[in-house]
Design an enzyme around this catalytic site. Sequence first.
Site, PDB file in Angstrom:
ATOM      1  N   ASP A   8       0.852  -1.176   0.000  1.00 37.35           N
ATOM      2  CA  ASP A   8       0.000   0.000   0.000  1.00 37.35           C
ATOM      3  C   ASP A   8       0.898   1.239   0.000  1.00 37.35           C
ATOM      4  O   ASP A   8       2.059   1.161   0.423  1.00 37.35           O
ATOM      5  CB  ASP A   8      -0.881  -0.058   1.259  1.00 37.35           C
ATOM      6  CG  ASP A   8      -1.627   1.222   1.494  1.00 37.35           C
ATOM      7  OD1 ASP A   8      -2.290   1.703   0.550  1.00 37.35           O
ATOM      8  OD2 ASP A   8      -1.551   1.747   2.624  1.00 37.35           O
ATOM      9  N   ASP A  10      -0.065   5.120   0.865  1.00 36.11           N
ATOM     10  CA  ASP A  10      -0.230   6.094   1.951  1.00 36.11           C
ATOM     11  C   ASP A  10      -0.412   5.383   3.295  1.00 36.11           C
ATOM     12  O   ASP A  10      -1.289   4.547   3.463  1.00 36.11           O
ATOM     13  CB  ASP A  10      -1.423   7.007   1.657  1.00 36.11           C
ATOM     14  CG  ASP A  10      -1.271   7.744   0.329  1.00 36.11           C
ATOM     15  OD1 ASP A  10      -0.127   7.992  -0.095  1.00 36.11           O
ATOM     16  OD2 ASP A  10      -2.303   8.056  -0.294  1.00 36.11           O
ATOM     17  N   THR A  50      -2.492   1.182  -4.814  1.00 39.51           N
ATOM     18  CA  THR A  50      -3.021   2.295  -4.029  1.00 39.51           C
ATOM     19  C   THR A  50      -4.352   2.808  -4.574  1.00 39.51           C
ATOM     20  O   THR A  50      -4.526   2.933  -5.788  1.00 39.51           O
ATOM     21  CB  THR A  50      -1.975   3.443  -3.962  1.00 39.51           C
ATOM     22  OG1 THR A  50      -2.522   4.555  -3.253  1.00 39.51           O
ATOM     23  CG2 THR A  50      -1.536   3.896  -5.339  1.00 39.51           C
TER      24      THR A  50
HETATM   25 MG    MG Z   1      -2.967   3.138   3.480  1.00 42.30          MG
END
Ligand code: MG
Length: 193
Positions: A8, A10, A50
């Site tokens: 992932d 962020d 993402t």
């Molecule tokens: Mg995240």
Amino acid sequence: MKPAIFMDRDGTLSHEVGYVNHVSRFRPYPWSVDAVRLANRSGFLAVVVTNQAGVARGYFPEPVIHEVHASLVATMEAGGARLDGIYFCPHHPTVGEPPYRKDCDCRKPRPGLVRRAESDLGIDLARSFVVGDRIGDLELAWGVGAKGVLVKSGYGLGELTYNVPSWPRKPDLVAENILEAVQRIVSEAGTRT
Ligand SMILES: [Mg+2]
Ligand SMILES: [Zn+2]
């Protein structure tokens, strides 16, 4: 076919700062380069997956995502690390306008991003991992037959403290951050073979 570590973005590779609506807001964690380089050296593909629904929501245009990912790639290259793929979903099922308002198959936890990487790169999903800071990342892992790793960075500590107890399935692994996650994945894989 190679195993992959899907990462992932962020909260996992970079600080969770809310919507990254300008490249100047993007701040990779200092240990992320080491994590990706370790994956590279250990026979795992390193693939970013993402959700970026800020595009569908009209918060920023899609080129911002490309700019952010160019910055991420440059940071990695400067540290001798390589991302084998970066896949993102710009959609939202109900907000915004087409083509971004779409009930797509790629918004995590749906499997579209992983499936695209699988066909592009030739990935053995049964030996692969998804590392993330939200339950959606783990649901993605389990939906494609991979293992799910929760990191405590980003939303992870809150997920672990308040939500994991009621999850029907527990994370296959919990790690402080993406570097510890990759270290433990690699050592586990090493003892299996
Ligand atoms: Mg995240
Ligand atoms: Zn999508």
